[in-house]
Design a protein around this motif. Sequence first.
Motif, short mmCIF file in Angstrom:
data_model
loop_
_atom_site.label_atom_id
_atom_site.label_comp_id
_atom_site.label_asym_id
_atom_site.label_seq_id
_atom_site.Cartn_x
_atom_site.Cartn_y
_atom_site.Cartn_z
N ARG A 173 0.85 -1.19 0.00
CA ARG A 173 0.00 0.00 0.00
C ARG A 173 0.89 1.25 0.00
O ARG A 173 1.83 1.36 0.79
CB ARG A 173 -0.92 0.00 1.22
N GLY A 174 0.63 2.16 -0.93
CA GLY A 174 1.47 3.35 -1.08
C GLY A 174 2.59 3.16 -2.08
O GLY A 174 3.27 4.13 -2.42
N GLY A 175 2.79 1.92 -2.55
CA GLY A 175 3.80 1.67 -3.58
C GLY A 175 3.41 2.32 -4.89
O GLY A 175 2.23 2.59 -5.15
N LEU A 176 4.40 2.56 -5.74
CA LEU A 176 4.17 3.34 -6.96
C LEU A 176 4.48 2.54 -8.23
O LEU A 176 5.41 1.73 -8.26
CB LEU A 176 5.04 4.59 -6.97
N LEU A 177 3.68 2.79 -9.25
CA LEU A 177 3.96 2.37 -10.62
C LEU A 177 4.17 3.63 -11.45
O LEU A 177 3.32 4.53 -11.46
CB LEU A 177 2.81 1.56 -11.20
N ALA A 178 5.32 3.73 -12.13
CA ALA A 178 5.60 4.86 -13.02
C ALA A 178 5.80 4.31 -14.42
O ALA A 178 6.52 3.33 -14.61
CB ALA A 178 6.83 5.61 -12.56
N LEU A 179 5.15 4.93 -15.40
CA LEU A 179 5.28 4.43 -16.77
C LEU A 179 5.15 5.56 -17.78
O LEU A 179 4.59 6.62 -17.49
CB LEU A 179 4.26 3.33 -17.05
N THR A 180 5.67 5.29 -18.95
CA THR A 180 5.47 6.16 -20.10
C THR A 180 4.93 5.32 -21.25
O THR A 180 5.27 4.14 -21.40
CB THR A 180 6.77 6.84 -20.56
N THR A 181 4.07 5.93 -22.04
CA THR A 181 3.55 5.28 -23.25
C THR A 181 2.93 6.35 -24.12
O THR A 181 2.70 7.48 -23.69
CB THR A 181 2.53 4.18 -22.91
N SER A 182 2.64 6.00 -25.36
CA SER A 182 2.05 6.97 -26.28
C SER A 182 0.57 7.19 -25.97
O SER A 182 -0.09 6.33 -25.38
CB SER A 182 2.22 6.50 -27.72
N ASP A 183 0.04 8.33 -26.38
CA ASP A 183 -1.35 8.72 -26.13
C ASP A 183 -2.10 8.78 -27.45
O ASP A 183 -1.94 9.70 -28.24
CB ASP A 183 -1.38 10.08 -25.43
N VAL A 184 -2.94 7.76 -27.69
CA VAL A 184 -3.65 7.66 -28.97
C VAL A 184 -4.71 8.75 -29.14
O VAL A 184 -5.19 8.99 -30.25
CB VAL A 184 -4.28 6.25 -29.11
N ASP A 185 -5.06 9.41 -28.03
CA ASP A 185 -6.06 10.47 -28.10
C ASP A 185 -5.43 11.86 -28.12
O ASP A 185 -6.13 12.87 -28.04
CB ASP A 185 -7.02 10.36 -26.90
N SER A 186 -4.11 11.94 -28.25
CA SER A 186 -3.43 13.24 -28.33
C SER A 186 -3.74 13.93 -29.65
O SER A 186 -4.14 13.29 -30.63
CB SER A 186 -1.92 13.04 -28.19
N TRP A 187 -3.52 15.22 -29.67
CA TRP A 187 -3.79 15.96 -30.91
C TRP A 187 -2.88 15.49 -32.04
O TRP A 187 -3.30 15.43 -33.21
CB TRP A 187 -3.62 17.47 -30.68
#
Length: 280
Positions: A171-185
């Motif tokens: 509890r309180g642990g973190l997930l950090a991620l990056t990925t592309s955004d298909v709904d971006s302009w």
Amino acid sequence: MKSKCLVCGGMFRPSRISGLLICEECKFTTADLTISEEQLRQIYTASYFAGDEYRDYVADQPVIEKQFRLRLGRLLKFVPDAHKKNLFEIGCAHGFFLALAKNTFRSVEGIDMSDDAIDYARRVLKVDASSSEFLTHEFVTAPDVVCMWDTIEHLRRPDLYIKKIADSLPRGGLLALTTSDVDSWMARARGSKWRQIHPPTHLHYFSRKTLSRLLHGNGLGIRHIGTEGMYRRLDTMVYIILCLKHNFRDLYAYFSKTRLLNWDLYLNLGDIMFVVAEKV
């Protein structure tokens, strides 16, 4: 055609972009193909990092480290006591991020499906990394922070990865991620020509809404979601455009002999998400 959406369980229909499917309910987008774990492993060989997807990943280490220093700095805003925390990276490749983070966290460990990349990480950078399947992997040290940098889109079953991560974090642990955004302009403007659409390496295309829904459904609350810019070597960008997209190898060879491509560029096109989620 795939049967059910991995985000909401809804049904897919063909997307307006050929080769992709979109969920009728939540609009999650995925590639219209079926691929085994072994077939995926065959993609991520040494050639993937040296010619097939990247010009030369190892040669680009200095510019990739610039990117990872930015990510580490953003991550540490959410981990003030990092020296007491254990970090685990999924998709660690050659270990560049682990090598930067190991002096900040109590321990760092990584996993990747590329045997060649893991060999470099262990032999050259001396980081704790292994080549195995995450869903069956047993942690050496239970993680407090899990990172997936530009990785979730490559996974055959990202929903199962998120479930295991959520089950493994305290509890309180973190997930950090990056990925592309298909709904971006940028994605909407480019359509089928958006640079992030290239299955079978990119299998899934999240938006802020669908990624948030997947995380929330597994007990991970959003702490932060924003865009991220990227450092890139101009030489690598030109290689991708001329060689991989258009097969103009002679033209690339001409430019590469000059010093015109020996520059690093930072671009933020608004189509890459940086996300931090917390186990609640």
